[in-house]
Design an enzyme around this catalytic site. Sequence first.
Site, PDB file in Angstrom:
ATOM      1  CE  LYS A   1      -6.669  -1.307   8.815  1.00  0.00           C
ATOM      2  NZ  LYS A   1      -5.243  -1.377   8.483  1.00  0.00           N
TER       3      LYS A   1
ATOM      4  N   GLY B   1      -0.244   4.989  -0.903  1.00  0.00           N
ATOM      5  CA  GLY B   1      -1.285   5.661  -0.137  1.00  0.00           C
ATOM      6  C   GLY B   1      -0.779   6.890   0.588  1.00  0.00           C
ATOM      7  CD  GLN B   2      -3.230  10.808   4.765  1.00  0.00           C
ATOM      8  OE1 GLN B   2      -3.992   9.942   5.189  1.00  0.00           O
ATOM      9  NE2 GLN B   2      -3.156  12.001   5.307  1.00  0.00           N
TER      10      GLN B   2
ATOM     11  CG  ASP C   1      -4.588  -7.799  -5.415  1.00  0.00           C
ATOM     12  OD1 ASP C   1      -4.755  -7.790  -4.165  1.00  0.00           O
ATOM     13  OD2 ASP C   1      -5.531  -7.831  -6.220  1.00  0.00           O
ATOM     14  CB  ILE C   2      -2.463  -7.377  -0.135  1.00  0.00           C
ATOM     15  CG1 ILE C   2      -1.872  -7.937   1.144  1.00  0.00           C
ATOM     16  CG2 ILE C   2      -3.919  -7.059   0.027  1.00  0.00           C
ATOM     17  CD1 ILE C   2      -0.391  -8.097   1.089  1.00  0.00           C
TER      18      ILE C   2
ATOM     19  CG  ASP D   1      -0.496   0.640  -3.837  1.00  0.00           C
ATOM     20  OD1 ASP D   1      -1.586   0.227  -4.275  1.00  0.00           O
ATOM     21  OD2 ASP D   1      -0.413   1.427  -2.890  1.00  0.00           O
ATOM     22  CB  ILE D   2      -3.305  -2.660  -6.708  1.00  0.00           C
ATOM     23  CG1 ILE D   2      -3.963  -1.580  -5.837  1.00  0.00           C
ATOM     24  CG2 ILE D   2      -3.437  -4.017  -6.071  1.00  0.00           C
ATOM     25  CD1 ILE D   2      -5.440  -1.771  -5.626  1.00  0.00           C
TER      26      ILE D   2
ATOM     27  N   GLY E   1       0.835  -1.217   0.000  1.00  0.00           N
ATOM     28  CA  GLY E   1       0.000   0.000   0.000  1.00  0.00           C
ATOM     29  C   GLY E   1       0.862   1.256   0.000  1.00  0.00           C
TER      30      GLY E   1
ATOM     31  CE1 TYR F   1      -9.294   1.094   7.643  1.00  0.00           C
ATOM     32  CE2 TYR F   1     -10.315   2.493   9.296  1.00  0.00           C
ATOM     33  CZ  TYR F   1      -9.200   2.083   8.601  1.00  0.00           C
ATOM     34  OH  TYR F   1      -7.978   2.663   8.874  1.00  0.00           O
TER      35      TYR F   1
HETATM   36  P1  NAD Z   1      -4.681   4.945   1.578  1.00  0.00           P
HETATM   37  O1  NAD Z   1      -6.074   4.578   1.261  1.00  0.00           O
HETATM   38  O2  NAD Z   1      -4.211   6.302   1.250  1.00  0.00           O
HETATM   39  O3  NAD Z   1      -3.687   3.895   0.925  1.00  0.00           O
HETATM   40  C1  NAD Z   1      -3.928   2.521   0.937  1.00  0.00           C
HETATM   41  C2  NAD Z   1      -3.184   1.905  -0.230  1.00  0.00           C
HETATM   42  O4  NAD Z   1      -3.510   0.508  -0.255  1.00  0.00           O
HETATM   43  C3  NAD Z   1      -3.591   2.490  -1.578  1.00  0.00           C
HETATM   44  O5  NAD Z   1      -2.457   3.005  -2.253  1.00  0.00           O
HETATM   45  C4  NAD Z   1      -4.220   1.320  -2.335  1.00  0.00           C
HETATM   46  O6  NAD Z   1      -3.931   1.304  -3.705  1.00  0.00           O
HETATM   47  C5  NAD Z   1      -3.571   0.135  -1.610  1.00  0.00           C
HETATM   48  N1  NAD Z   1      -4.380  -1.084  -1.776  1.00  0.00           N
HETATM   49  C6  NAD Z   1      -5.737  -1.221  -1.745  1.00  0.00           C
HETATM   50  N2  NAD Z   1      -6.086  -2.482  -2.018  1.00  0.00           N
HETATM   51  C7  NAD Z   1      -4.932  -3.175  -2.199  1.00  0.00           C
HETATM   52  C8  NAD Z   1      -4.637  -4.532  -2.494  1.00  0.00           C
HETATM   53  N3  NAD Z   1      -5.608  -5.438  -2.716  1.00  0.00           N
HETATM   54  N4  NAD Z   1      -3.342  -4.899  -2.587  1.00  0.00           N
HETATM   55  C9  NAD Z   1      -2.346  -3.994  -2.408  1.00  0.00           C
HETATM   56  N5  NAD Z   1      -2.564  -2.688  -2.153  1.00  0.00           N
HETATM   57  C10 NAD Z   1      -3.850  -2.292  -2.032  1.00  0.00           C
HETATM   58  O7  NAD Z   1      -4.467   4.636   3.136  1.00  0.00           O
HETATM   59  P2  NAD Z   1      -3.460   5.341   4.149  1.00  0.00           P
HETATM   60  O8  NAD Z   1      -4.156   6.489   4.720  1.00  0.00           O
HETATM   61  O9  NAD Z   1      -2.128   5.512   3.538  1.00  0.00           O
HETATM   62  O10 NAD Z   1      -3.415   4.223   5.276  1.00  0.00           O
HETATM   63  C11 NAD Z   1      -2.371   3.274   5.341  1.00  0.00           C
HETATM   64  C12 NAD Z   1      -2.714   2.319   6.453  1.00  0.00           C
HETATM   65  O11 NAD Z   1      -2.833   3.042   7.677  1.00  0.00           O
HETATM   66  C13 NAD Z   1      -4.038   1.584   6.258  1.00  0.00           C
HETATM   67  O12 NAD Z   1      -3.889   0.255   6.686  1.00  0.00           O
HETATM   68  C14 NAD Z   1      -5.000   2.335   7.146  1.00  0.00           C
HETATM   69  O13 NAD Z   1      -5.996   1.504   7.630  1.00  0.00           O
HETATM   70  C15 NAD Z   1      -4.086   2.803   8.267  1.00  0.00           C
HETATM   71  N6  NAD Z   1      -4.586   4.013   8.906  1.00  0.00           N
HETATM   72  C16 NAD Z   1      -4.597   5.204   8.243  1.00  0.00           C
HETATM   73  C17 NAD Z   1      -5.090   6.327   8.875  1.00  0.00           C
HETATM   74  C18 NAD Z   1      -5.107   7.673   8.199  1.00  0.00           C
HETATM   75  O14 NAD Z   1      -5.631   8.642   8.782  1.00  0.00           O
HETATM   76  N7  NAD Z   1      -4.555   7.811   7.009  1.00  0.00           N
HETATM   77  C19 NAD Z   1      -5.565   6.238  10.185  1.00  0.00           C
HETATM   78  C20 NAD Z   1      -5.581   5.007  10.810  1.00  0.00           C
HETATM   79  C21 NAD Z   1      -5.058   3.898  10.163  1.00  0.00           C
HETATM   80  N1  SER Z   2      -8.296   8.130   9.056  1.00  0.00           N
HETATM   81  C1  SER Z   2      -8.857   6.839   8.938  1.00  0.00           C
HETATM   82  C2  SER Z   2     -10.210   6.901   8.329  1.00  0.00           C
HETATM   83  O1  SER Z   2     -10.815   7.941   8.441  1.00  0.00           O
HETATM   84  C3  SER Z   2      -8.947   6.184  10.288  1.00  0.00           C
HETATM   85  O2  SER Z   2      -8.463   4.917  10.199  1.00  0.00           O
HETATM   86  O3  SER Z   2     -10.651   5.931   7.777  1.00  0.00           O
END
Ligand code: NAD
Ligand code: SER
Length: 307
Positions: free
Chosen positions: A141, A9-10, A47-48, A32-33, A6, A137
């Site tokens: 988790k 992602g952000q 793809d995970i 990532d995908i 992933g 979600y």
């Molecule tokens: P995001 O949605 O920005 O990124 C997630 C990434 O996972 C994406 O780039 C997507 O393409 C990839 N993805 C989706 N399906 C996939 C698959 N089948 N195989 C491989 N990759 C796949 O999320 P984020 O904000 O970067 O969050 C990263 C992690 O942190 C996540 O596990 C999320 O639950 C956790 N998290 C994030 C936040 C937040 O505020 N950003 C808060 C709590 C937890």
């Molecule tokens: N920032 C995340 C969401 O809003 C919390 O895991 O989904």
Amino acid sequence: MILVTGANGQIGQVLTKRLRQLHGADNVLASDITKLDNYTEKFEFLDILNKHRLNEVIGDHKITQVYHLAAILSASGEWNPKKTWNVNLNGLLTMLTLAVDHKLEKVFFPSTIAVFGNTTPRINTPQHVPLLPETVYGMSKATGENWCNYFNKRYDLDVRSLRYPGIIGYQSLPGGGTTDYAVEIFYAALRGEEYTCFLNEDTRLPMMYMADALRGTTDLMEAPKESIQIRSSYNLAAMSFSPIEITREIQKHIPDFKVKFEPDFRQEIASSWTESIDDSFARSHWGWNHEYDLEKMVKDMLENVTI
Ligand code: NAD
Ligand code: SER
């Protein structure tokens, strides 16, 4: 070699860069995908849910550690609950299983405040509370946390996890969460536009600046094994604020900035989460300490967001 799933992602984009600074660019593999345009660093499409391919990537690249970020977040997750469960939970289970098979040194799993629900104490939420999340979600988790604990106890897998609050950063855009407004609001403010917030003005949620989230993650992963006494997931906190409170803080810098509040389906999700978190176990077990509060975060965001 460290594998980040992933990674587009952000958090993944920023964490991957930090890991490359810490461990060397050649020692971190992003996956990532989808691939970001013009991405030239070490990268594999992965793809995970494809166990065969994951097994191959871990073996071919001699992976020793994994930051397993791949997931579908809270708001997007509600559009396709079964897919969300599959990616978030079965993806994790595949990763944990292969981590044992390949004798990986360490695995990081990000959990979330979405594991809490309407029955959770809302203020200063304790580490150990019954988890009854309202979203798929949060369900995935919360169950994932239990699997991490199980793999640690049963197979001695060194899996470490944090319950991230909403993460705010200028380096990347959020990907379908309920806390996304706290990033989007800066882009509107700096563009001179009115922002329409999808949460009520008084919905307080736990939040954290990206710099703190990165340091918390790398500190957790570098901490001595014996100091990690919680193997489900650690509560982690920095600040809590509501949409009106962040609006007022931005208005100290941009007095004309206007926000209107038009709550949508994400309001119900946010209302089921807690306001503030007791993270004293993270602070005492492995020395967690946050640096950014609302005032410092807003100032840094306004200086660094590029529009
Ligand atoms: P995001 O949605 O920005 O990124 C997630 C990434 O996972 C994406 O780039 C997507 O393409 C990839 N993805 C989706 N399906 C996939 C698959 N089948 N195989 C491989 N990759 C796949 O999320 P984020 O904000 O970067 O969050 C990263 C992690 O942190 C996540 O596990 C999320 O639950 C956790 N998290 C994030 C936040 C937040 O505020 N950003 C808060 C709590 C937890
Ligand atoms: N920032 C995340 C969401 O809003 C919390 O895991 O989904």
